[in-house]
Design a protein around this motif. Structure first.
Motif, mmCIF file in Angstrom:
data_model
loop_
_atom_site.group_PDB
_atom_site.id
_atom_site.type_symbol
_atom_site.label_atom_id
_atom_site.label_comp_id
_atom_site.label_asym_id
_atom_site.label_seq_id
_atom_site.Cartn_x
_atom_site.Cartn_y
_atom_site.Cartn_z
ATOM 1 N N ASP A 1 -4.305 94.177 1.619
ATOM 2 C CA ASP A 1 -4.748 92.774 1.510
ATOM 3 C C ASP A 1 -5.464 92.266 2.605
ATOM 4 N N VAL A 2 -6.503 91.530 2.551
ATOM 5 C CA VAL A 2 -7.438 90.706 3.495
ATOM 6 C C VAL A 2 -6.608 89.498 4.139
ATOM 7 N N LEU A 3 -6.024 89.612 5.201
ATOM 8 C CA LEU A 3 -4.979 88.660 5.841
ATOM 9 C C LEU A 3 -6.029 87.331 6.532
ATOM 10 N N GLY A 4 -7.157 87.982 6.775
ATOM 11 C CA GLY A 4 -8.034 86.909 7.603
ATOM 12 C C GLY A 4 -9.506 87.514 7.893
ATOM 13 N N ALA A 5 -10.442 86.729 8.165
ATOM 14 C CA ALA A 5 -11.843 87.437 8.470
ATOM 15 C C ALA A 5 -12.476 86.335 9.184
ATOM 16 N N ASN A 6 -13.572 86.713 10.170
ATOM 17 C CA ASN A 6 -14.316 85.715 10.660
ATOM 18 C C ASN A 6 -15.490 85.243 10.006
ATOM 19 N N HIS A 7 -16.078 84.289 10.584
ATOM 20 C CA HIS A 7 -17.181 83.476 9.883
ATOM 21 C C HIS A 7 -18.166 84.701 9.444
ATOM 22 N N THR A 8 -18.758 85.604 10.356
ATOM 23 C CA THR A 8 -19.494 86.332 9.845
ATOM 24 C C THR A 8 -19.262 87.619 8.728
ATOM 25 N N ALA A 9 -17.855 87.907 8.828
ATOM 26 C CA ALA A 9 -17.635 88.849 7.957
ATOM 27 C C ALA A 9 -17.595 87.923 6.500
ATOM 28 N N CYS A 10 -17.149 86.709 6.311
ATOM 29 C CA CYS A 10 -17.020 85.965 5.244
ATOM 30 C C CYS A 10 -18.602 86.027 4.706
ATOM 31 N N GLN A 11 -19.393 85.630 5.458
ATOM 32 C CA GLN A 11 -20.648 85.535 5.107
ATOM 33 C C GLN A 11 -21.484 86.880 4.640
ATOM 34 N N LEU A 12 -21.102 87.776 5.220
ATOM 35 C CA LEU A 12 -21.596 89.229 5.158
ATOM 36 C C LEU A 12 -21.158 89.836 3.966
ATOM 37 N N PHE A 13 -19.685 90.028 3.821
ATOM 38 C CA PHE A 13 -19.171 90.628 2.849
ATOM 39 C C PHE A 13 -18.689 89.655 1.754
ATOM 40 N N THR A 14 -17.765 88.774 1.729
ATOM 41 C CA THR A 14 -17.325 87.922 0.834
ATOM 42 C C THR A 14 -16.665 86.589 1.456
ATOM 43 N N ASP A 15 -16.344 85.653 0.849
ATOM 44 C CA ASP A 15 -15.304 84.604 1.297
ATOM 45 C C ASP A 15 -14.263 84.884 1.069
ATOM 46 N N TRP A 16 -13.267 85.739 1.420
ATOM 47 C CA TRP A 16 -12.013 86.276 0.727
ATOM 48 C C TRP A 16 -11.112 85.050 0.441
ATOM 49 N N GLU A 17 -11.007 83.942 1.431
ATOM 50 C CA GLU A 17 -10.056 83.184 1.345
ATOM 51 C C GLU A 17 -10.445 81.977 0.432
ATOM 52 N N GLY A 18 -11.989 81.615 0.621
ATOM 53 C CA GLY A 18 -12.314 80.407 -0.035
ATOM 54 C C GLY A 18 -12.841 80.728 -1.507
ATOM 55 N N LYS A 19 -13.441 81.927 -1.891
ATOM 56 C CA LYS A 19 -13.901 82.053 -3.121
ATOM 57 C C LYS A 19 -13.325 83.291 -4.113
ATOM 58 N N ARG A 20 -11.960 83.685 -3.353
ATOM 59 C CA ARG A 20 -11.623 84.925 -4.304
ATOM 60 C C ARG A 20 -10.162 84.416 -4.589
ATOM 61 N N SER A 21 -9.631 85.122 -5.603
ATOM 62 C CA SER A 21 -8.424 84.876 -6.253
ATOM 63 C C SER A 21 -7.317 85.908 -5.076
ATOM 64 N N LYS A 22 -5.929 85.739 -5.225
ATOM 65 C CA LYS A 22 -5.281 86.586 -4.597
ATOM 66 C C LYS A 22 -5.342 88.087 -4.763
ATOM 67 N N ARG A 23 -5.632 88.386 -5.921
ATOM 68 C CA ARG A 23 -5.837 89.896 -6.386
ATOM 69 C C ARG A 23 -7.096 90.312 -5.782
ATOM 70 N N GLU A 24 -8.245 89.397 -5.718
ATOM 71 C CA GLU A 24 -9.536 89.840 -5.248
ATOM 72 C C GLU A 24 -9.508 89.789 -3.660
ATOM 73 N N ARG A 25 -8.623 89.399 -3.136
ATOM 74 C CA ARG A 25 -8.439 89.412 -1.672
ATOM 75 C C ARG A 25 -8.075 90.822 -1.201
ATOM 76 N N ASN A 26 -7.873 91.922 -2.127
ATOM 77 C CA ASN A 26 -7.631 92.963 -1.642
ATOM 78 C C ASN A 26 -8.763 93.925 -1.353
ATOM 79 N N LEU A 27 -8.744 94.652 -0.213
ATOM 80 C CA LEU A 27 -9.872 95.236 0.396
ATOM 81 C C LEU A 27 -10.315 96.466 -0.777
ATOM 82 N N LEU A 28 -9.239 97.209 -1.314
ATOM 83 C CA LEU A 28 -9.668 98.157 -2.292
ATOM 84 C C LEU A 28 -10.379 97.511 -3.317
ATOM 85 N N TRP A 29 -9.483 96.458 -3.809
ATOM 86 C CA TRP A 29 -10.401 95.791 -5.165
ATOM 87 C C TRP A 29 -11.566 95.209 -4.603
#
Length: 278
Positions: free
Chosen positions: A135-163
């Motif tokens: 599970d992605v526990l936290g990410a910095n600003h650039t990671a959220c921009q580059l990969f995805t905004d795990w905390e702001g735009k993803r459900s709990k299930r979708e905050r898993n890195l394998l998913w």
């Protein structure tokens, strides 16, 4: 292949599945067995593996069927030799056969203030923190921009890195070599799963990934365990520009299941100047 069968039914024994997959990949000639005329069998039989490993056929049959055995070191070495396993595969076999250094992770996992500060200090290099269950526990600003905004735009299930790697459309468009990247992550997840055989969360996550992307079922059954790939990733930006990011993984000393995953670009790439995802 159907993917709606519970993982506990489809894979009763990770050790047995691994052994079965490896013996099916070996041709008799590769281990010095002359192929009988008219032989149609794909790979080696249980009898042939048992003989090559110098154990009884009955005992090997019990191991492959997952009858809650803990093979001795000599048996593990014999199986590794019989199946011509490389160093990484041998280590994986040992983890499966012995249960590995299993330790039920504490739940819930949380991002500490110190790790949050570390992520911010790494910016603009993208970095995120992953827990024992990926599970992605936290990410910095650039990671959220580059990969995805795990905390702001993803459900709990979708905050898993394998998913994210295997099922999220954002990953498919982000990684130039997406299919290989996703398969590599699944192989690495297998190693984490082997270290925690008693944690049902891993089976649940796999079931969700299997349903979200049926192709992952075949990737999982290949039993790939190479941990060295995927350290350099080709990233496709929204502008179409392709950059390379080099991965660095750090383990937290007092919580070895928690990892800080950071990325560094080539020297000629300034991440501050890139047009990243919003």
């Amino acid at each position: 292949m159907t993917t709606d069968v519970p993982l506990s039914v489809r894979t009763p024994s990770p050790l047995g599945e691994f052994l079965r997959a490896r013996r099916h990949e070996l041709a008799p000639e590769e281990v010095g067995i002359k192929r009988a005329k008219g032989r149609r069998r794909v790979g080696l039989s249980r009898t042939e593996v048992a003989e090559l490993a110098d154990i009884s056929v009955a005992y090997y049959d019990l191991i492959e069927r997952g009858r809650d055995l803990r093979p001795s070191r000599s048996v593990i070495d014999g199986l590794a030799r019989a199946l011509m396993l490389g160093a990484d595969e041998r280590a994986h076999l040992t983890a499966l056969a012995t249960g590995g250094p299993s330790r039920r992770p504490q739940a819930p996992e949380e991002l500490t203030e110190e790790l949050e500060e570390l992520l911010d200090s790494i910016d603009p290099n993208p970095a995120y923190v992953v827990g024992a269950r990926w599970d992605v526990l936290g990410a910095n600003h650039t990671a959220c921009q580059l990969f995805t905004d795990w905390e702001g735009k993803r459900s709990k299930r979708e905050r898993n890195l394998l998913w994210f790697y295997c099922c999220d459309p954002a990953a498919r468009s982000l990684f130039v070599d997406w299919e290989q990247e996703a398969a590599d992550q699944l192989a690495l997840f297998r190693e984490a799963y082997a270290r925690h055989p008693d944690d049902p969360s891993f089976k649940r996550i796999l079931d969700e990934v299997f349903k979200g992307n049926p192709a992952t079922v075949q990737w999982w059954e290949q039993h790939d365990t190479d941990p060295t790939r995927g350290r350099t990733k080709r990233i496709r930006l929204d502008t179409g520009q392709v950059i390379r990011l080099h991965q660095l993984v750090l383990q937290v000393a007092d919580e070895p299941d928690i990892r800080v995953i950071s990325y560094f670009a080539d020297a000629d790439v300034d991440l501050d100047d890139l047009d990243l995802r919003d």
